[in-house]
Design a protein around this motif. Structure first.
Motif, short mmCIF file in Angstrom:
data_model
loop_
_atom_site.label_atom_id
_atom_site.label_comp_id
_atom_site.label_asym_id
_atom_site.label_seq_id
_atom_site.Cartn_x
_atom_site.Cartn_y
_atom_site.Cartn_z
N PRO A 190 37.93 65.88 33.19
CA PRO A 190 39.07 66.06 32.28
C PRO A 190 39.94 64.81 32.17
CG PRO A 190 39.56 67.07 34.38
CD PRO A 190 38.17 66.50 34.50
N CYS B 259 36.89 67.57 22.60
CA CYS B 259 38.23 68.13 22.76
C CYS B 259 38.42 69.26 21.76
CB CYS B 259 39.29 67.05 22.54
SG CYS B 259 41.00 67.64 22.75
N SER C 56 34.28 65.61 18.68
CA SER C 56 33.48 65.01 19.73
C SER C 56 33.07 63.59 19.37
CB SER C 56 32.24 65.86 20.03
OG SER C 56 31.41 65.91 18.89
N THR D 265 29.43 68.37 35.59
CA THR D 265 30.88 68.29 35.53
C THR D 265 31.35 67.84 34.15
OG1 THR D 265 30.98 67.72 37.88
CG2 THR D 265 32.94 67.23 36.57
N LEU D 266 32.43 68.48 33.68
CA LEU D 266 33.18 67.97 32.55
C LEU D 266 34.43 67.31 33.13
CD1 LEU D 266 32.94 70.90 29.96
CD2 LEU D 266 31.59 68.79 30.04
N ASN E 76 42.77 68.85 27.39
CA ASN E 76 42.01 67.72 27.92
C ASN E 76 40.99 67.21 26.92
OD1 ASN E 76 42.70 67.54 30.98
ND2 ASN E 76 42.33 69.72 30.66
N ASP F 217 31.51 64.74 29.46
CA ASP F 217 30.31 65.32 30.06
C ASP F 217 29.57 64.21 30.81
OD1 ASP F 217 28.01 66.65 30.76
OD2 ASP F 217 27.64 67.48 28.76
N TYR G 294 37.28 66.14 27.34
CA TYR G 294 36.29 66.43 28.38
C TYR G 294 35.11 65.48 28.26
CZ TYR G 294 38.71 70.69 29.78
OH TYR G 294 39.63 71.58 30.27
#
Length: 332
Positions: A38, A9, A3, A35-36, A22, A26, A24
């Motif tokens: 992608p 990921c 991260s 929502t994350l 993906n 945040d 992601y």
């Protein structure tokens, strides 16, 4: 799980075979309450060997490279590889989905957001994740661009000349293997915020490129990009297909033709054309006064037109053409 601020990921980049997942992001705003977001990533790995990182879509409205990377995923047999290819076909995925140059999440231009920042907003966070977690895995990086909605390029390698002589020599060699008609070379700038300068500052070799543009997907440019990708992978020792380096014409900036005022521009040249200093480049017509004589615009220098402004309606200060003059590789 790896991260960087709001980006994470869980893909295993060391796993043999074909892996897809993906990054992601945040992110929360009016359109993304929880929502994350992608950002697709594909890894092709067949045992130990070099790693090549392939990227496209740093600007969302540049399509030839995005298509070429997706084609490569389907057309390159895993058994012909030794080592690893990491593909990011839509680096700035929010901009890709919105068909925009810059991210709709924060209005930021990702190619001015490097080296990134975990707390600098969504675009800077994605840039920081890629630079901190993916670039260090790579022995070589190839970044694919095109002219986007307003630009049209002759197919070219875009070479940032690193201060480090080893990285510079590797970039010059890679440009010959990419095999575009022209290589446009400029000094690297680690403080500009672009991907090229940030990668080179990390000590990783990189070559960028420009294929077509104008919000199109030129069959010629896509085909040239796919062929160039295969040659680069062969040169890097990852793919074992039978290819050769066709070479290129190396060039450096020679001048720019600017629009002195807004208007309708009638160009008399095409991208890739060789022109001479003082030749008529086109006419600029007034938008509001049809009887006002058009303004003749002439090339400030001679050389190859490496890119042109595509729309006829131009704002004041638009770069109507960028010119380059040839150089021998050892003079870069």
């Amino acid at each position: 799980m790896i991260s960087y601020g709001p980006v994470s990921c869980d893909l295993d980049f060391g796993r043999d075979g074909v892996s897809a997942g993906n990054l992601y992001l945040d992110h929360s705003d009016d359109a993304h309450a929880a929502t994350l977001v992608p950002v697709p990533v594909v890894v092709l790995r067949n045992g130990a060997g070099p790693t090549v990182l392939l990227t496209a879509g740093i600007h969302g409205d540049e399509y030839e490279g995005q298509i070429a990377l997706r084609r490569l995923v389907h057309e390159l047999p895993l058994g012909e590889l030794t080592g690893r290819i990491i593909l990011l076909p839509a680096v700035n995925a929010p901009a890709v989905r919105a068909a925009m140059r810059c991210s709709p999440l924060d209005g930021a231009n990702m190619n001015r957001a490097f080296p990134g920042s975990a707390a600098g907003g969504p675009t800077a966070a994605l840039a920081g994740f890629i630079l901190d977690h993916l670039v260090p895995l790579a022995d070589f990086v190839l970044d694919l661009h095109s002219g986007g909605a307003t630009g049209l390029y002759c197919d070219q390698a875009f070479l940032c000349l690193a201060e480090d002589p080893v990285l510079r020599a590797k970039g010059i060699e890679a440009a010959a293997w990419l095999g575009c008609p022209v290589t446009y070379a400029i000094p690297a700038d680690a403080d500009y915020g672009d991907f090229d300068g940030a990668v080179l500052a990390r000590g990783v070799s990189l070559l960028s490129s420009e294929f077509g543009g104008g919000a199109l997907a030129s069959p010629t440019s896509v085909g040239r990009a796919v062929a160039g990708l295969r040659r680069i992978l062969h040169w890097a020792g990852v793919w074992h297909g039978d290819v050769a380096a066709p070479g290129t014409i190396y060039s450096v900036p020679a001048g720019r033709l600017l629009a002195p005022r807004a208007g309708l521009f009638e160009p008399l040249f095409e991208a890739g054309e060789t022109v001479v200093a003082g030749a008529l480049a086109g006419r600029l017509f007034d938008l509001d006064e049809p009887l006002r004589p058009p303004l003749d615009l002439r090339f400030p220098a001679g050389g190859i037109v490496v890119n042109r402004y595509r729309p006829a309606l131009v704002p004041a200060g638009a770069i109507l053409a960028s010119l380059a003059e040839p150089r021998a590789p050892d003079a870069l």
